[in-house]
Motif scaffolding. Structure first.
Motif, PDB file in Angstrom:
ATOM      1  N   HIS A   1     -72.900  12.414  27.329  1.00  0.00           N
ATOM      2  CA  HIS A   1     -74.315  12.227  27.658  1.00  0.00           C
ATOM      3  C   HIS A   1     -74.471  11.935  29.144  1.00  0.00           C
ATOM      4  O   HIS A   1     -75.452  12.364  29.766  1.00  0.00           O
ATOM      5  N   SER A   2     -73.519  11.195  29.731  1.00  0.00           N
ATOM      6  CA  SER A   2     -73.609  10.836  31.149  1.00  0.00           C
ATOM      7  C   SER A   2     -72.748  11.740  32.039  1.00  0.00           C
ATOM      8  O   SER A   2     -73.195  12.181  33.093  1.00  0.00           O
ATOM      9  N   ALA A   3     -71.507  11.994  31.627  1.00  0.00           N
ATOM     10  CA  ALA A   3     -70.579  12.746  32.485  1.00  0.00           C
ATOM     11  C   ALA A   3     -70.607  14.244  32.216  1.00  0.00           C
ATOM     12  O   ALA A   3     -70.085  15.021  33.011  1.00  0.00           O
ATOM     13  N   GLY A   4     -71.180  14.662  31.100  1.00  0.00           N
ATOM     14  CA  GLY A   4     -71.240  16.078  30.778  1.00  0.00           C
ATOM     15  C   GLY A   4     -69.916  16.614  30.275  1.00  0.00           C
ATOM     16  O   GLY A   4     -68.909  15.910  30.209  1.00  0.00           O
ATOM     17  N   VAL A   5     -69.927  17.883  29.902  1.00  0.00           N
ATOM     18  CA  VAL A   5     -68.697  18.576  29.512  1.00  0.00           C
ATOM     19  C   VAL A   5     -68.246  19.449  30.673  1.00  0.00           C
ATOM     20  O   VAL A   5     -68.961  19.606  31.659  1.00  0.00           O
ATOM     21  N   THR A   6     -67.057  20.030  30.538  1.00  0.00           N
ATOM     22  CA  THR A   6     -66.551  20.900  31.602  1.00  0.00           C
ATOM     23  C   THR A   6     -66.367  22.318  31.054  1.00  0.00           C
ATOM     24  O   THR A   6     -67.160  22.779  30.238  1.00  0.00           O
ATOM     25  N   LEU A   7     -65.322  22.990  31.492  1.00  0.00           N
ATOM     26  CA  LEU A   7     -65.228  24.426  31.245  1.00  0.00           C
ATOM     27  C   LEU A   7     -64.880  24.784  29.806  1.00  0.00           C
ATOM     28  O   LEU A   7     -65.271  25.848  29.321  1.00  0.00           O
ATOM     29  N   ALA A   8     -64.132  23.949  29.090  1.00  0.00           N
ATOM     30  CA  ALA A   8     -63.745  24.296  27.722  1.00  0.00           C
ATOM     31  C   ALA A   8     -64.980  24.500  26.848  1.00  0.00           C
ATOM     32  O   ALA A   8     -65.119  25.517  26.161  1.00  0.00           O
ATOM     33  N   HIS A   9     -65.906  23.552  26.880  1.00  0.00           N
ATOM     34  CA  HIS A   9     -67.149  23.726  26.130  1.00  0.00           C
ATOM     35  C   HIS A   9     -68.000  24.838  26.757  1.00  0.00           C
ATOM     36  O   HIS A   9     -68.652  25.606  26.041  1.00  0.00           O
ATOM     37  N   GLY A  10     -67.977  24.897  28.078  1.00  0.00           N
ATOM     38  CA  GLY A  10     -68.757  25.933  28.753  1.00  0.00           C
ATOM     39  C   GLY A  10     -68.335  27.334  28.353  1.00  0.00           C
ATOM     40  O   GLY A  10     -69.173  28.240  28.229  1.00  0.00           O
ATOM     41  N   MET A  11     -67.042  27.540  28.139  1.00  0.00           N
ATOM     42  CA  MET A  11     -66.546  28.865  27.749  1.00  0.00           C
ATOM     43  C   MET A  11     -66.582  29.076  26.235  1.00  0.00           C
ATOM     44  O   MET A  11     -66.642  30.222  25.775  1.00  0.00           O
ATOM     45  N   GLU A  12     -66.528  27.998  25.458  1.00  0.00           N
ATOM     46  CA  GLU A  12     -66.552  28.156  24.008  1.00  0.00           C
ATOM     47  C   GLU A  12     -67.928  28.554  23.512  1.00  0.00           C
ATOM     48  O   GLU A  12     -68.051  29.350  22.569  1.00  0.00           O
ATOM     49  N   HIS A  13     -68.956  28.038  24.119  1.00  0.00           N
ATOM     50  CA  HIS A  13     -70.307  28.340  23.639  1.00  0.00           C
ATOM     51  C   HIS A  13     -70.615  29.842  23.639  1.00  0.00           C
ATOM     52  O   HIS A  13     -71.166  30.358  22.650  1.00  0.00           O
ATOM     53  N   PRO A  14     -70.279  30.592  24.685  1.00  0.00           N
ATOM     54  CA  PRO A  14     -70.483  32.044  24.597  1.00  0.00           C
ATOM     55  C   PRO A  14     -69.646  32.691  23.493  1.00  0.00           C
ATOM     56  O   PRO A  14     -70.097  33.654  22.859  1.00  0.00           O
TER      57      PRO A  14
END
Length: 880
Positions: A758-771
């Motif tokens: 909620h504060s620090a956010g996610v990084t690339l793993a979630h960013g790439m998994e969503h697509p």
């Protein structure tokens, strides 16, 4: 062979060369790494590890000591290797050591403003651009350039001036270290050493932990080799030069050992763990505890900052002298032989390295990590070649005068070759923990090509003069005592430790959710929901919550509290925006004034979207993309039945648009649950496959929040705690052998994961998994399992410290181990997979890479290393 008179002025006293070498070796590492050493090997184990590592370096130092006294000529390694290995061997050896020196100088130019940033959080002003994931600020660059200009100017002005600067700073470092050691002896307690004398339960594991410390210690002793570089400027009897070189190594070993003992005597294992989870500066926290004042931790940090400058200063001296010696032999352009008319310093070489240190901050510190690794490889290669030269010269030139002569030279020489050769091998062998990566090989290759160009160009230009060598005539001095222990103590005692007022650490953490955690708490659903409404829309899936009995328990509790309920049970995996729209229409038509979510992350995310859209007009996609904004929603009560997404602890709702495949988060504080009922008993009926997937999602939340570029101390502490909880309990929970306490810890870790992103956010793993899951509707945790190890392999260089800490929690040692430790964990829970096994093909990659940049821009930017669209496509390919 012809000889010439040295053009350098003999200005260095015994004390000068001692502080140049000692100051280079102690540097900044003792401030940032003491907690890591103790956690690796225990207090006594770490001390023994440093003694063992120091012994290995000691053997290399002995070869340097003999060769320096025998050939006290500017360039050190250049001369030694020339005599033993010939021109080509000399070129390789010296060019390698120059790479090492220049890389350290450039890195320290970036390290100093980074530490200032730590002390003064508001220091960064004037954002300029981002390089390799590192934000460049005008204030950061300005300080780095100012110090680079200052140190370069000091060195040009004269070697003696540089030595005076080195003395002052080294005395401050030593004084601060002595303050820590003395205060810990007075205020420490032997009971603090309990359970941390050694790490491991058996002799074998203890030995392994000691060796794990010993392996890393040689890198903290690099710096003694600066002495032979400046040999022509030393005004000390040659025999004593060798002794001082060895003394500098011994003093460094003692210094590190006493710091470790001091920290362990004043900090118990709990204190050290808390410090590692907090600032990571265990030595500074030990100083604060020993004096009972946080101010003293800042004093120690300022002392450690002096170590950055001493290393910087020493390697600037060494690098410029090495370049001068190569130019003297016509191996590189002769312009580098130019000495300042007044100060007799190699001004051209100093200006070049100074300019590189001025340029370095513009590249950003993270790119320079690669340069330093390549430079360390260069240093180790040079050490090995010097050790080989030592053995060759004992056989080839036994008559050579050796004022400092090593006894049992074969044992010493072979040990030095093996030790330095091992260090070189660590950089060459894959999976060694220190192997060079592609970018670092590129830098080594680029440096080698530049050297080859110099070599070929100078050979063509200077012809027979190329690689010529003229010895410097040696004027031996009478034995004299320049330095005594009493004088050294007097100097240290006369120095005052620098004290500086610094502002308190600043950050913002906001999470308006009431969490009710504990077994059996689901029975309180009605009591906790009643303040928020009279008619509840229960959002759940088609069957799981009903089969487990959680739905009936919640419904009964709500009705007992006088709350009317209606059911919306159409939510599926990877919830759709169209389902949210249908649910919102249903809630409005039934007059619902509160939403109760029962289920996993998909259920809770969909419920958040329904709660939001019930109170707001228009298309929810407009709010997801911030084309419209609102801060109102129906109150939401969350009852999670899986321990993975942590959606009960944040204001994110990940939704997929079925029209274009976009999977993106609605983010709003209004959709943070008013109450989250977290009852581990509601989760114990999950199938193993589901359990593995959701808990790995939780682990990824915590890892990504911890390594995020927007992480903060509060989220760091929570993330590390949660990662440890998962590491300690996941296998038992998965195998069905866990106690109730184990389930509670896994559940708690999941909730923490939701809170920290909620504060620090996610990084690339979630960013790439969503697509990927937006494209193929794959299970989210499985998509993460396919992507995360590959992304960690590509990203760990962006923050070695944090990834190494994660690796150690998971059973590894270094940042390089992190991806493999994650793969090992995935094997244990039978979650190993690839994107291709999930249905993704090469044809999907261009769309996913494009979509990642579109829907996951924040995750891409948060990653420790920021990748381009083309690089993201390549990561997808590696994960197939």
């Amino acid at each position: 062979m012809n000889k010439k008179k040295s053009e350098f002025e003999k200005v260095f006293s015994a004390w000068d060369i001692l502080v140049i070498a000692f100051g280079a070796m102690i540097g900044w590492g003792w401030v940032v790494s003491s907690g890591d050493w103790i956690q690796r090997g225990g207090v006594l184990g770490a001390v023994i590890g440093f003694a063992l590592g120091g012994m290995m370096v000691f053997f290399v130092g002995l070869t340097y000591a003999e060769l320096t006294s025998a050939m006290p000529q500017c360039g050190g390694e250049h001369v030694f290797s020339y005599k033993a290995l010939g021109p080509i061997g000399s070129f390789i050896c010296t060019w390698a050591i120059v790479l090492g020196y220049v890389s350290v100088v450039c890195f320290e130019a970036c390290a100093l403003p980074t530490i200032i940033q730590y002390i003064f959080p508001g220091f960064l002003k004037g954002y300029m651009y981002t390089v390799a994931g590192f934000d460049i600020y005008a204030s950061w660059v300005a300080v780095a350039i100012a110090v680079a200009v200052f140190i370069t100017f000091i060195n040009i002005r004269g070697a003696k001036t540089a030595a005076i600067l080195q003395t002052v700073l080294t005395v401050i470092i030593g004084g601060v270290g002595i303050l820590l050691i003395a205060s810990s002896a007075i205020s420490g307690d032997l009971t603090n050493m309990e359970n941390q004398m050694f790490m491991g339960e058996s002799v074998g594991t203890m030995l392994k932990s000691v060796l794990s410390v010993a392996v890393v210690t040689p890198f903290f002793f690099i710096g003694f080799d600066v002495i032979p570089q400046a040999a022509e400027e030393i005004n000390v009897p040659l025999k004593k030069v060798g002794k001082i070189l060895i003394l500098s190594i011994v003093l460094a070993i003692i210094f590190y050992a006493l710091i470790i003992l001091g920290v362990g005597y004043v900090m118990n294992p709990v204190d050290i763990s808390k410090s590692m989870e907090g600032s990571g500066l265990v030595t500074a926290d030990a100083m604060a505890k020993a004096f009972g004042s946080n101010m003293m931790s800042k004093v120690l940090i300022v002392g450690g900052m002096c170590g950055i400058v001493t290393s910087w200063n020493s390697f600037l001296i060494g690098g410029s002298r090495a370049m001068y010696s190569m130019a003297e032999s016509y191996m590189i352009p002769r312009v580098f032989t130019k000495l300042h008319k007044k100060y007799k310093t190699p001004v051209t070489a100093l200006l070049l390295i100074g300019l590189l240190s001025i340029a370095a901050p513009f590249l950003g510190r993270k790119m320079l990590v690669w340069i330093v690794d390549a430079g360390n490889f260069g240093c180790c290669l040079a050490y090995c070649m010097v050790a080989i030269s030592f053995l060759i010269l004992r056989s080839k030139a036994p008559e050579m005068k050796r004022p400092y002569k090593v006894t049992h030279y074969k044992i010493v020489g072979v040990a030095a070759v093996l030790m330095s050769g091992f260090m070189v091998a660590m950089y060459l062998l894959p999976n060694s923990g220190s192997a060079l990566v592609l970018q670092e090989w590129g830098m080594v290759g680029g440096w080698s090509i530049l050297g080859l160009c110099f070599c070929v160009g100078c050979k063509l230009k200077y012809k027979e003069k190329f690689a010529s060598h003229i010895d410097v005539s040696i004027e031996e001095l009478d034995e004299q005592v320049d330095l005594s222990l009493s004088q050294a103590i007097e100097v240290v005692q006369s120095a005052e430790a620098a004290k500086e007022e610094v502002p308190a650490l600043e950050f913002t953490y906001y999470l308006p959710v009431s969490m009710v955690f504990g077994s059996g708490k689901v029975a309180k659903a009605g009591e906790l929901t009643k303040p928020y409404g009279k008619k509840a829309l229960i959002v759940t899936g088609e069957s799981s919550a009903k089969k487990s009995g959680v739905y009936d328990k919640v419904k009964r509790s709500l009705e007992n509290a006088g709350i009317v309920t209606v059911l919306f049970d159409k939510v599926k995996q990877n919830p759709l925006t169209t389902t949210v729209e249908e649910g919102a229409d249903f809630a409005r038509s039934n007059g619902c004034d509160v939403v109760v979510a029962i289920g996993g992350g998909s259920i809770m995310d969909c419920a958040k979207g329904i709660a939001f859209l019930s109170e707001n007009p228009g298309d929810i996609n407009e709010y997801i993309y911030n084309r419209r904004q609102s801060d109102i929603a129906l109150p939401l009560v969350a009852v999670p039945t899986t321990c993975g997404t942590g959606s009960e602890g944040n204001g994110f709702a990940v939704l997929t648009n079925p029209l274009n495949g976009d999977k993106k988060s609605l983010r709003c504080n209004a959709i943070v649950p008013k109450v989250s009922l977290i009852d581990s008993e509601c989760m114990m009926t999950m199938p193993k496959k589901v359990l593995a997937s959701v808990v790995f999602d939780s682990l990824c939340h915590n890892i990504e929040a911890y390594t995020s570029r927007t992480a903060q101390p509060f989220t760091d502490a929570l993330s590390l705690y949660a990662i440890q909880l998962i590491a300690d309990n996941l296998t038992a929970v998965y195998e069905g052998t866990a106690t109730k306490e184990g389930w509670e810890k896994i559940t708690f870790a999941s909730t923490i994961g939701g809170m920290v992103i909620h504060s620090a956010g996610v990084t690339l793993a979630h960013g790439m998994e969503h697509p990927a899951s937006g494209r193929k509707d794959i299970v989210h945790g499985q998509g993460l399992a396919a992507l995360t190890p590959v992304i960690v392999e590509m990203s760990y260089k962006g923050n070695r410290s944090k990834f190494s800490r994660i690796a150690r929690i998971l059973g590894g040692l270094t940042a390089e181990d992190c991806a493999d430790r994650i793969r090992t964990l995935l094997k244990k829970i039978h979650l190993e997979c690839t994107l291709s096994s999930l249905g993704i093909t090469e044809k999907d990659i261009p769309w996913m890479a494009e979509n990642c940049m579109k829907v996951s821009a924040a995750g891409v930017a948060n990653n420790p290393v920021v990748f381009s669209k083309e690089e993201i496509a390549e990561i997808y390919r590696r994960a197939l």
